[in-house]
Write an enzyme that holds these catalytic residues in place. Structure first.
Site, mmCIF file in Angstrom:
data_model
loop_
_atom_site.group_PDB
_atom_site.id
_atom_site.type_symbol
_atom_site.label_atom_id
_atom_site.label_comp_id
_atom_site.label_asym_id
_atom_site.label_seq_id
_atom_site.Cartn_x
_atom_site.Cartn_y
_atom_site.Cartn_z
ATOM 1 N N LYS A 53 56.282 -2.260 81.456
ATOM 2 C CA LYS A 53 56.981 -3.346 80.760
ATOM 3 C C LYS A 53 57.996 -2.781 79.769
ATOM 4 O O LYS A 53 59.134 -3.245 79.691
ATOM 5 C CB LYS A 53 55.962 -4.255 80.041
ATOM 6 C CG LYS A 53 55.167 -5.114 81.031
ATOM 7 C CD LYS A 53 53.952 -5.773 80.410
ATOM 8 C CE LYS A 53 53.140 -6.475 81.507
ATOM 9 N NZ LYS A 53 51.868 -7.029 81.024
ATOM 10 N N GLN A 97 48.524 -7.321 75.460
ATOM 11 C CA GLN A 97 48.029 -6.979 76.790
ATOM 12 C C GLN A 97 46.539 -7.326 76.911
ATOM 13 O O GLN A 97 45.735 -6.942 76.072
ATOM 14 C CB GLN A 97 48.254 -5.474 77.055
ATOM 15 C CG GLN A 97 47.882 -5.023 78.455
ATOM 16 C CD GLN A 97 48.739 -5.665 79.537
ATOM 17 O OE1 GLN A 97 49.954 -5.774 79.409
ATOM 18 N NE2 GLN A 97 48.096 -6.112 80.603
ATOM 19 N N ASP A 120 54.603 -14.553 77.401
ATOM 20 C CA ASP A 120 53.619 -14.520 78.494
ATOM 21 C C ASP A 120 53.275 -15.933 78.969
ATOM 22 O O ASP A 120 52.727 -16.123 80.054
ATOM 23 C CB ASP A 120 52.329 -13.844 77.994
ATOM 24 C CG ASP A 120 52.043 -12.528 78.713
ATOM 25 O OD1 ASP A 120 52.712 -12.254 79.724
ATOM 26 O OD2 ASP A 120 51.154 -11.791 78.248
#
Ligand code: NAP
Length: 281
Positions: A53, A97, A120
């Site tokens: 990412k 994460q 997200d």
């Protein structure tokens, strides 16, 4: 092979080039789009994901900050870090994460992220926005699947879509996105008694289960579009999806491969969401 391949790498390349262009336009106005990626602990897979990412940001003109914390970081300390990032004007998107260590309530941490920075798309405000069709961030994986359908010019209106899996991050938002595009949507899960009877009716099938060969050729209507979200390891340790690719590609009209399908699209849509967050700010 009768099915046409929907190439996630090629589509990602195209979309990332657009991201890079939009990022350059923002930089020219003095705004550097920024993503903060927060990793807690040493989970091997997570380390690879966050590296990818951060690299994708760097490659496409976005600024990224990787915060690595030890596995014993307290929940309170993590919440304080999220709050600091919420208030940091150089950061437009925040990604924590998952999975988090067991002593941390992941949902509580997600809810602490400002919805304006929830790239997200996991915050309840983002889920609510998707549910009601208002502006918010769409979760990256199903959003990527929608982009794949768009890339082949597929008209969802009036089609029957079957989503296998009902997780909050893939299956449920996927179903809502398909519904928003006027498909008739069926959601299947582990308690669905006859999966094959459902999938045989489908014009579009999205498999998001996490089990190899959940979808085989005999379960697919000829010409159907098959999107494989699954990421599994086969007996030889090779990455594979939920779909029996070799068999299904002989029946389907379109199919996504694993690897090189939905996987790269997920990171691409994270870049798109981050850019969008910076533009909105
Ligand atoms: P998850 O939370 O474990 O959800 C799996 C879903 O599959 C559940 O809803 C479960 O039903 C359902 N299911 C399990 N066995 C089934 C069966 N035999 N028939 C029908 N449905 C069944 O997983 P997830 O997070 O949604 O992820 C799904 C897969 O996508 C995993 O392989 C994951 O690694 C992959 N993934 C890939 C990406 C990417 O970027 N490519 C991103 C995210 C996830 P119940 O609800 O009844 O338990």
């Amino acid at each position: 092979m009768t099915a046409q391949l929907i190439d996630g790498n090629a589509l990602s390349k195209q979309l990332r080039a657009e991201v890079a262009q939009r990022a350059a336009a923002l930089r020219a106005r003095g705004i550097m789009p920024g993503l903060a990626v927060v990793l807690v602990g040493e989970n091997q897979a997570s380390q690879v994901y966050v590296r990818n990412k951060v690299k994708a940001c760097e490659d496409n003109g976005l600024h990224s900050v990787l915060e690595k914390h030890p596995a014993d970081l307290s929940e309170a300390a993590l919440l304080a870090r999220v709050e600091a990032l919420n208030n940091d004007p150089t950061i437009h998107g925040i990604l924590v994460q998952l999975p988090l260590p067991a002593h941390i309530d992941a949902q509580k941490v997600i809810e602490a992220i400002s919805p304006a920075k929830d790239v997200d798309g996991f915050h309840v405000a983002s889920a609510g926005a998707l549910m009601t069709g208002s502006a918010g961030f769409w979760p990256c994986t199903p959003y990527g699947c929608m982009k794949m359908l768009e890339s082949i010019g597929y008209e969802l209106r009036g089609k029957h879509a079957v989503v296998i899996g009902r997780s909050n991050i893939v299956g449920k938002p996927m179903a809502l996105m398909l519904l928003q595009k006027n498909a008739t949507v069926t959601i299947c899960h582990s308690a669905t008694p006859d999966l094959k009877a459902m999938t045989l009716q489908a014009d579009v099938i999205v498999a998001a289960v996490g089990k190899q060969n959940v979808l085989t050729a005999d379960m697919v209507k000829p010409g159907a579009v098959v999107i494989d979200v699954g990421m599994n390891r086969n007996a030889q340790g090779k990455l594979c999806g939920d779909v029996d690719f070799a068999g299904v590609k002989e029946v389907a009209g379109y199919i996504t491969p694993v690897p090189g399908g939905v996987g790269p699209m997920t990171i691409t849509m994270l870049l798109v969401n981050t850019l969008e967050a910076a533009e909105r700010s």
